[in-house]
Design a protein around this motif. Structure first.
Motif, PDB file in Angstrom:
ATOM      1  N   LEU A   3     -19.589  27.046  14.866  1.00  0.00           N
ATOM      2  CA  LEU A   3     -20.026  26.115  16.052  1.00  0.00           C
ATOM      3  C   LEU A   3     -21.259  25.458  15.994  1.00  0.00           C
ATOM      4  O   LEU A   3     -21.962  24.483  16.514  1.00  0.00           O
ATOM      5  N   PHE A   4     -22.500  26.389  15.411  1.00  0.00           N
ATOM      6  CA  PHE A   4     -23.865  25.928  15.396  1.00  0.00           C
ATOM      7  C   PHE A   4     -23.808  24.677  14.238  1.00  0.00           C
ATOM      8  O   PHE A   4     -24.590  23.316  14.651  1.00  0.00           O
ATOM      9  N   GLU A   5     -22.981  24.489  13.326  1.00  0.00           N
ATOM     10  CA  GLU A   5     -23.042  23.283  12.302  1.00  0.00           C
ATOM     11  C   GLU A   5     -22.043  22.000  12.983  1.00  0.00           C
ATOM     12  O   GLU A   5     -22.976  21.160  12.975  1.00  0.00           O
ATOM     13  N   VAL A   6     -21.297  22.449  13.797  1.00  0.00           N
ATOM     14  CA  VAL A   6     -20.476  21.403  14.442  1.00  0.00           C
ATOM     15  C   VAL A   6     -21.537  20.705  15.422  1.00  0.00           C
ATOM     16  O   VAL A   6     -21.736  19.647  15.659  1.00  0.00           O
ATOM     17  N   THR A   7     -21.970  21.480  16.347  1.00  0.00           N
ATOM     18  CA  THR A   7     -23.178  21.249  17.150  1.00  0.00           C
ATOM     19  C   THR A   7     -24.285  20.451  16.874  1.00  0.00           C
ATOM     20  O   THR A   7     -24.481  19.392  17.057  1.00  0.00           O
ATOM     21  N   ARG A   8     -24.669  20.875  15.709  1.00  0.00           N
ATOM     22  CA  ARG A   8     -25.842  20.297  14.867  1.00  0.00           C
ATOM     23  C   ARG A   8     -25.473  18.877  14.450  1.00  0.00           C
ATOM     24  O   ARG A   8     -26.194  17.863  14.751  1.00  0.00           O
ATOM     25  N   VAL A   9     -24.538  18.769  13.781  1.00  0.00           N
ATOM     26  CA  VAL A   9     -23.981  17.424  13.201  1.00  0.00           C
ATOM     27  C   VAL A   9     -23.896  16.459  14.315  1.00  0.00           C
ATOM     28  O   VAL A   9     -24.242  15.282  14.455  1.00  0.00           O
ATOM     29  N   TRP A  10     -22.849  16.857  15.358  1.00  0.00           N
ATOM     30  CA  TRP A  10     -22.523  15.784  16.433  1.00  0.00           C
ATOM     31  C   TRP A  10     -23.834  15.672  17.346  1.00  0.00           C
ATOM     32  O   TRP A  10     -23.939  14.565  17.876  1.00  0.00           O
ATOM     33  N   ILE A  11     -24.595  16.295  17.846  1.00  0.00           N
ATOM     34  CA  ILE A  11     -25.917  16.248  18.421  1.00  0.00           C
ATOM     35  C   ILE A  11     -26.649  15.039  17.734  1.00  0.00           C
ATOM     36  O   ILE A  11     -27.121  14.107  18.275  1.00  0.00           O
ATOM     37  N   TYR A  12     -26.848  15.197  16.454  1.00  0.00           N
ATOM     38  CA  TYR A  12     -27.657  14.367  15.742  1.00  0.00           C
ATOM     39  C   TYR A  12     -26.869  12.998  15.562  1.00  0.00           C
ATOM     40  O   TYR A  12     -27.340  12.008  15.927  1.00  0.00           O
ATOM     41  N   ARG A  13     -25.564  12.990  15.531  1.00  0.00           N
ATOM     42  CA  ARG A  13     -24.771  11.462  15.581  1.00  0.00           C
ATOM     43  C   ARG A  13     -25.150  10.825  16.978  1.00  0.00           C
ATOM     44  O   ARG A  13     -25.195   9.736  16.972  1.00  0.00           O
ATOM     45  N   ILE A  14     -25.049  11.641  18.043  1.00  0.00           N
ATOM     46  CA  ILE A  14     -25.000  11.090  19.358  1.00  0.00           C
ATOM     47  C   ILE A  14     -26.525  10.846  19.706  1.00  0.00           C
ATOM     48  O   ILE A  14     -26.542   9.457  19.973  1.00  0.00           O
ATOM     49  N   VAL A  15     -27.556  11.399  19.237  1.00  0.00           N
ATOM     50  CA  VAL A  15     -28.801  11.057  19.440  1.00  0.00           C
ATOM     51  C   VAL A  15     -29.241   9.847  18.573  1.00  0.00           C
ATOM     52  O   VAL A  15     -29.825   8.841  18.801  1.00  0.00           O
ATOM     53  N   THR A  16     -28.568   9.826  17.275  1.00  0.00           N
ATOM     54  CA  THR A  16     -28.926   8.390  16.395  1.00  0.00           C
ATOM     55  C   THR A  16     -28.322   7.275  16.907  1.00  0.00           C
ATOM     56  O   THR A  16     -28.832   6.484  17.164  1.00  0.00           O
ATOM     57  N   VAL A  17     -26.996   7.472  17.654  1.00  0.00           N
ATOM     58  CA  VAL A  17     -26.459   6.307  18.180  1.00  0.00           C
ATOM     59  C   VAL A  17     -27.218   5.838  19.380  1.00  0.00           C
ATOM     60  O   VAL A  17     -27.274   4.698  19.460  1.00  0.00           O
ATOM     61  N   LEU A  18     -27.735   6.918  20.038  1.00  0.00           N
ATOM     62  CA  LEU A  18     -28.274   6.541  21.402  1.00  0.00           C
ATOM     63  C   LEU A  18     -29.682   5.684  21.014  1.00  0.00           C
ATOM     64  O   LEU A  18     -30.233   4.770  21.902  1.00  0.00           O
ATOM     65  N   LEU A  19     -30.464   6.339  19.981  1.00  0.00           N
ATOM     66  CA  LEU A  19     -31.862   5.849  19.948  1.00  0.00           C
ATOM     67  C   LEU A  19     -32.020   4.789  18.726  1.00  0.00           C
ATOM     68  O   LEU A  19     -33.105   3.833  18.521  1.00  0.00           O
ATOM     69  N   ALA A  20     -31.026   4.499  17.888  1.00  0.00           N
ATOM     70  CA  ALA A  20     -31.338   3.695  16.792  1.00  0.00           C
ATOM     71  C   ALA A  20     -31.296   2.177  17.394  1.00  0.00           C
ATOM     72  O   ALA A  20     -32.242   1.622  16.581  1.00  0.00           O
ATOM     73  N   VAL A  21     -30.329   1.875  18.077  1.00  0.00           N
ATOM     74  CA  VAL A  21     -30.335   0.185  18.370  1.00  0.00           C
ATOM     75  C   VAL A  21     -31.716   0.232  19.003  1.00  0.00           C
ATOM     76  O   VAL A  21     -32.404  -0.815  18.824  1.00  0.00           O
ATOM     77  N   PRO A  22     -32.297   0.739  20.137  1.00  0.00           N
ATOM     78  CA  PRO A  22     -33.493   0.466  20.768  1.00  0.00           C
ATOM     79  C   PRO A  22     -34.617   0.538  20.091  1.00  0.00           C
ATOM     80  O   PRO A  22     -35.349  -0.337  20.131  1.00  0.00           O
TER      81      PRO A  22
END
Length: 107
Positions: A21-40
């Protein structure tokens, strides 16, 4: 070091699932934050680069170029001063230190 006593030891499945669960959460939070912040962030940095390029090309360069033309005599004078006053000293210093050799050995 943190450890459990042998009498109250939890099951191995708990640690396997918590790690998964830690690994899955870490990966998905990173992906979500990257998608939200990369474009702006890329848009903002692109705008800043465009504004700085515009200012450099259309404002700073036209003002600096005439100053360099006007002060060409000062650049020539400075070059002469360096050639007469500094170059002989540095040339003689380099000849003094030219014979020094360093050899590093491991003992």
């Amino acid at each position: 070091m943190i450890a459990e006593p042998a009498s109250v030891r939890s099951g191995d499945r708990v640690w396997i699932w918590s790690n998964a669960l830690f690994e899955v959460t870490r990966v998905w939070i990173y992906r979500i934050v990257t998608v939200l912040l990369a474009v702006p962030v890329s848009i903002i940095t692109g705008l800043i680069f465009a504004i700085l390029s515009f200012l450099h090309i259309w404002f700073f360069s036209p003002f600096v170029h005439p100053i360099l033309i006007i002060t060409y005599w000062l650049q020539s004078l400075w070059s002469i001063v360096l050639d007469i006053g500094v170059r002989p000293f540095l040339t003689s210093a380099s000849k003094c230190y030219d014979g020094i050799r360093l050899r590093l050995t491991l003992e």
